[in-house]
Scaffold this motif. Structure first.
Motif, PDB file in Angstrom:
ATOM      1  N   SER A   1     -14.121  -6.093  51.921  1.00  0.00           N
ATOM      2  CA  SER A   1     -14.115  -4.902  52.772  1.00  0.00           C
ATOM      3  C   SER A   1     -14.322  -3.614  51.997  1.00  0.00           C
ATOM      4  O   SER A   1     -14.576  -2.563  52.592  1.00  0.00           O
ATOM      5  N   GLN A   2     -14.204  -3.652  50.659  1.00  0.00           N
ATOM      6  CA  GLN A   2     -14.348  -2.450  49.844  1.00  0.00           C
ATOM      7  C   GLN A   2     -15.364  -2.710  48.743  1.00  0.00           C
ATOM      8  O   GLN A   2     -15.197  -3.628  47.940  1.00  0.00           O
ATOM      9  N   THR A   3     -16.407  -1.917  48.691  1.00  0.00           N
ATOM     10  CA  THR A   3     -17.424  -2.092  47.666  1.00  0.00           C
ATOM     11  C   THR A   3     -17.570  -0.821  46.846  1.00  0.00           C
ATOM     12  O   THR A   3     -17.354   0.290  47.336  1.00  0.00           O
ATOM     13  N   LEU A   4     -17.956  -0.997  45.593  1.00  0.00           N
ATOM     14  CA  LEU A   4     -18.231   0.145  44.742  1.00  0.00           C
ATOM     15  C   LEU A   4     -19.434   0.911  45.275  1.00  0.00           C
ATOM     16  O   LEU A   4     -19.479   2.135  45.216  1.00  0.00           O
ATOM     17  N   ARG A   5     -20.385   0.204  45.797  1.00  0.00           N
ATOM     18  CA  ARG A   5     -21.624   0.812  46.297  1.00  0.00           C
ATOM     19  C   ARG A   5     -21.320   1.965  47.252  1.00  0.00           C
ATOM     20  O   ARG A   5     -21.934   3.031  47.163  1.00  0.00           O
ATOM     21  N   ASP A   6     -20.384   1.770  48.149  1.00  0.00           N
ATOM     22  CA  ASP A   6     -20.064   2.793  49.138  1.00  0.00           C
ATOM     23  C   ASP A   6     -19.336   3.989  48.529  1.00  0.00           C
ATOM     24  O   ASP A   6     -19.351   5.084  49.100  1.00  0.00           O
ATOM     25  N   ALA A   7     -18.690   3.781  47.361  1.00  0.00           N
ATOM     26  CA  ALA A   7     -17.879   4.845  46.769  1.00  0.00           C
ATOM     27  C   ALA A   7     -18.608   5.627  45.689  1.00  0.00           C
ATOM     28  O   ALA A   7     -18.080   6.635  45.203  1.00  0.00           O
TER      29      ALA A   7
ATOM     30  N   ASP B   1     -27.039   0.729  42.234  1.00  0.00           N
ATOM     31  CA  ASP B   1     -25.650   0.450  42.624  1.00  0.00           C
ATOM     32  C   ASP B   1     -24.724   0.328  41.425  1.00  0.00           C
ATOM     33  O   ASP B   1     -23.639  -0.252  41.524  1.00  0.00           O
ATOM     34  N   VAL B   2     -25.132   0.861  40.281  1.00  0.00           N
ATOM     35  CA  VAL B   2     -24.310   0.816  39.069  1.00  0.00           C
ATOM     36  C   VAL B   2     -23.918   2.234  38.678  1.00  0.00           C
ATOM     37  O   VAL B   2     -24.769   3.134  38.601  1.00  0.00           O
ATOM     38  N   PHE B   3     -22.616   2.446  38.420  1.00  0.00           N
ATOM     39  CA  PHE B   3     -22.109   3.741  37.995  1.00  0.00           C
ATOM     40  C   PHE B   3     -21.818   3.685  36.503  1.00  0.00           C
ATOM     41  O   PHE B   3     -21.144   2.766  36.021  1.00  0.00           O
ATOM     42  N   TYR B   4     -22.329   4.670  35.745  1.00  0.00           N
ATOM     43  CA  TYR B   4     -22.146   4.730  34.297  1.00  0.00           C
ATOM     44  C   TYR B   4     -21.259   5.909  33.930  1.00  0.00           C
ATOM     45  O   TYR B   4     -21.368   6.997  34.517  1.00  0.00           O
ATOM     46  N   LEU B   5     -20.412   5.701  32.927  1.00  0.00           N
ATOM     47  CA  LEU B   5     -19.468   6.728  32.488  1.00  0.00           C
ATOM     48  C   LEU B   5     -19.364   6.701  30.973  1.00  0.00           C
ATOM     49  O   LEU B   5     -19.245   5.628  30.368  1.00  0.00           O
TER      50      LEU B   5
ATOM     51  N   GLU C   1      -2.253   1.306  19.700  1.00  0.00           N
ATOM     52  CA  GLU C   1      -2.034   0.278  18.696  1.00  0.00           C
ATOM     53  C   GLU C   1      -3.352  -0.274  18.151  1.00  0.00           C
ATOM     54  O   GLU C   1      -3.356  -0.983  17.162  1.00  0.00           O
ATOM     55  N   ILE C   2      -4.448   0.058  18.788  1.00  0.00           N
ATOM     56  CA  ILE C   2      -5.745  -0.453  18.374  1.00  0.00           C
ATOM     57  C   ILE C   2      -6.202   0.302  17.137  1.00  0.00           C
ATOM     58  O   ILE C   2      -6.231   1.524  17.112  1.00  0.00           O
ATOM     59  N   GLN C   3      -6.575  -0.432  16.115  1.00  0.00           N
ATOM     60  CA  GLN C   3      -7.015   0.168  14.876  1.00  0.00           C
ATOM     61  C   GLN C   3      -8.533   0.113  14.760  1.00  0.00           C
ATOM     62  O   GLN C   3      -9.174  -0.862  15.158  1.00  0.00           O
ATOM     63  N   ASN C   4      -9.127   1.168  14.208  1.00  0.00           N
ATOM     64  CA  ASN C   4     -10.544   1.185  13.850  1.00  0.00           C
ATOM     65  C   ASN C   4     -11.477   1.109  15.059  1.00  0.00           C
ATOM     66  O   ASN C   4     -12.587   0.595  14.961  1.00  0.00           O
ATOM     67  N   VAL C   5     -11.046   1.586  16.215  1.00  0.00           N
ATOM     68  CA  VAL C   5     -11.906   1.634  17.390  1.00  0.00           C
ATOM     69  C   VAL C   5     -12.180   3.092  17.727  1.00  0.00           C
ATOM     70  O   VAL C   5     -11.276   3.910  17.791  1.00  0.00           O
ATOM     71  N   SER C   6     -13.449   3.416  17.931  1.00  0.00           N
ATOM     72  CA  SER C   6     -13.849   4.782  18.216  1.00  0.00           C
ATOM     73  C   SER C   6     -13.211   5.289  19.507  1.00  0.00           C
ATOM     74  O   SER C   6     -12.970   4.522  20.445  1.00  0.00           O
ATOM     75  N   ALA C   7     -12.962   6.587  19.547  1.00  0.00           N
ATOM     76  CA  ALA C   7     -12.410   7.193  20.762  1.00  0.00           C
ATOM     77  C   ALA C   7     -13.455   7.256  21.876  1.00  0.00           C
ATOM     78  O   ALA C   7     -13.108   7.297  23.055  1.00  0.00           O
ATOM     79  N   ASP C   8     -14.738   7.270  21.510  1.00  0.00           N
ATOM     80  CA  ASP C   8     -15.813   7.345  22.497  1.00  0.00           C
ATOM     81  C   ASP C   8     -16.197   5.957  22.996  1.00  0.00           C
ATOM     82  O   ASP C   8     -16.185   4.997  22.224  1.00  0.00           O
ATOM     83  N   TYR C   9     -16.559   5.868  24.248  1.00  0.00           N
ATOM     84  CA  TYR C   9     -17.054   4.592  24.776  1.00  0.00           C
ATOM     85  C   TYR C   9     -17.974   4.840  25.961  1.00  0.00           C
ATOM     86  O   TYR C   9     -17.940   5.886  26.605  1.00  0.00           O
ATOM     87  N   TRP C  10     -18.810   3.856  26.235  1.00  0.00           N
ATOM     88  CA  TRP C  10     -19.637   3.825  27.444  1.00  0.00           C
ATOM     89  C   TRP C  10     -19.085   2.732  28.353  1.00  0.00           C
ATOM     90  O   TRP C  10     -18.654   1.674  27.881  1.00  0.00           O
ATOM     91  N   ARG C  11     -19.143   2.964  29.665  1.00  0.00           N
ATOM     92  CA  ARG C  11     -18.602   1.999  30.627  1.00  0.00           C
ATOM     93  C   ARG C  11     -19.474   1.990  31.877  1.00  0.00           C
ATOM     94  O   ARG C  11     -20.023   3.011  32.280  1.00  0.00           O
ATOM     95  N   SER C  12     -19.612   0.822  32.481  1.00  0.00           N
ATOM     96  CA  SER C  12     -20.307   0.723  33.768  1.00  0.00           C
ATOM     97  C   SER C  12     -19.398   0.031  34.774  1.00  0.00           C
ATOM     98  O   SER C  12     -18.545  -0.786  34.411  1.00  0.00           O
ATOM     99  N   TYR C  13     -19.606   0.390  36.049  1.00  0.00           N
ATOM    100  CA  TYR C  13     -18.873  -0.203  37.158  1.00  0.00           C
ATOM    101  C   TYR C  13     -19.909  -0.721  38.152  1.00  0.00           C
ATOM    102  O   TYR C  13     -20.863  -0.007  38.499  1.00  0.00           O
ATOM    103  N   LEU C  14     -19.715  -1.946  38.633  1.00  0.00           N
ATOM    104  CA  LEU C  14     -20.675  -2.526  39.568  1.00  0.00           C
ATOM    105  C   LEU C  14     -20.021  -3.604  40.412  1.00  0.00           C
ATOM    106  O   LEU C  14     -19.005  -4.198  40.022  1.00  0.00           O
ATOM    107  N   ASP C  15     -20.586  -3.847  41.575  1.00  0.00           N
ATOM    108  CA  ASP C  15     -20.144  -4.937  42.430  1.00  0.00           C
ATOM    109  C   ASP C  15     -20.716  -6.251  41.901  1.00  0.00           C
ATOM    110  O   ASP C  15     -21.902  -6.345  41.582  1.00  0.00           O
ATOM    111  N   VAL C  16     -19.861  -7.261  41.814  1.00  0.00           N
ATOM    112  CA  VAL C  16     -20.297  -8.629  41.502  1.00  0.00           C
ATOM    113  C   VAL C  16     -19.679  -9.515  42.573  1.00  0.00           C
ATOM    114  O   VAL C  16     -18.486  -9.814  42.520  1.00  0.00           O
ATOM    115  N   GLY C  17     -20.466  -9.887  43.561  1.00  0.00           N
ATOM    116  CA  GLY C  17     -19.908 -10.596  44.702  1.00  0.00           C
ATOM    117  C   GLY C  17     -18.923  -9.690  45.416  1.00  0.00           C
ATOM    118  O   GLY C  17     -19.223  -8.536  45.725  1.00  0.00           O
TER     119      GLY C  17
END
Length: 244
Positions: A99-105, A141-145, A154-170
């Protein structure tokens, strides 16, 4: 970031750091290029050179978390291959809800993540002031951030910057992330290109008619931590997006 992500990343950062100690022989576990998780067998796979870390996979049937890294490091086999970009990939699958899809949001997502509530939910520390949203856009239908999280973790040696995508899968929402390392930074362009390839790989693997792959044996799923509440957080869609 959820407790699943934090614990798994600690393990994988150690694995990646061990890259120079790989042996040249055939020892180690066979590389796992793809895994099917959740009750409806959603397949997670990545670009060439990235393999699933079975020890970091979490699959409750309702939700799942998958971490991918350097195939040669995770398998202990140089012959397994290595990615062009030394990054860490993660995939989180939300609970199923037709009933809730990323596409609509999608039209509302840029404003949400730029808000104090959205930045608070992106923050490892749950503090909006530690997160800066550097870019956001959608294609189809893919949102990028792209974001930067300066909060301690607690995570060591991981950059503060990141890329992320959100998408509907089924009936689920997939959250896909590309993380670099402090000692081997990934440029914004390379991170975005890797994320596009990761996103496309997951989409193609889950197209109608694609055969699911054998699941790996997941580790025990820890209890989810309490989540912050707020006006937007109470909207079911955002709960599903951020709950991974």
């Amino acid at each position: 970031m959820s407790i699943w992500t934090s614990r798994a990343l600690v393990l994988t950062v150690l694995l990646v750091a061990a890259c120079g100690r790989l042996g040249g022989g055939p020892s180690g576990s066979p590389p796992v290029r793809a895994v099917s998780v959740t009750s409806d067998m959603v397949t997670v796979t990545g670009p060439e050179g990235f393999c699933v870390d079975p020890d970091s996979t979490r699959d409750s049937g309702d939700t799942a978390f998958v971490l991918m890294g350097n195939c040669a490091v995770i398998s202990g086999r140089r012959s397994a291959g290595q990615p062009a970009v030394q990054a860490i990939l993660t995939a989180s699958l939300s609970e199923a809800d037709a009933s809730q899809t990323l596409r609509d949001a999608i039209p509302d997502l840029s404003a949400f993540f730029a808000s104090e509530e959205g930045r608070q939910l992106l923050s490892r520390a749950g503090e909006a002031d530690t997160v800066e949203v550097l870019d956001s856009f959608h294609q189809g239908d893919v949102f990028y951030l792209r974001a930067r999280d300066s909060s301690a973790s607690e995570i060591q040696n991981v950059s503060a910057d990141y890329w992320r995508s959100y998408l509907d899968v089924g009936d689920r929402i997939a959250t896909l992330t590309v993380l670099g390392r402090d000692d081997s930074p990934v440029s914004s362009d390379s991170g975005l290109q890797t994320l596009r390839e990761f996103t496309q790989a997951v989409q193609l693997a889950n197209e109608s008619g694609a055969a699911p792959v054998a699941p790996v044996a997941p580790a025990a799923v820890p209890a989810s931590p309490a989540q912050p509440r707020g006006t937007l957080w109470n909207v079911g869609l955002f709960r599903r997006i951020m709950g991974g």
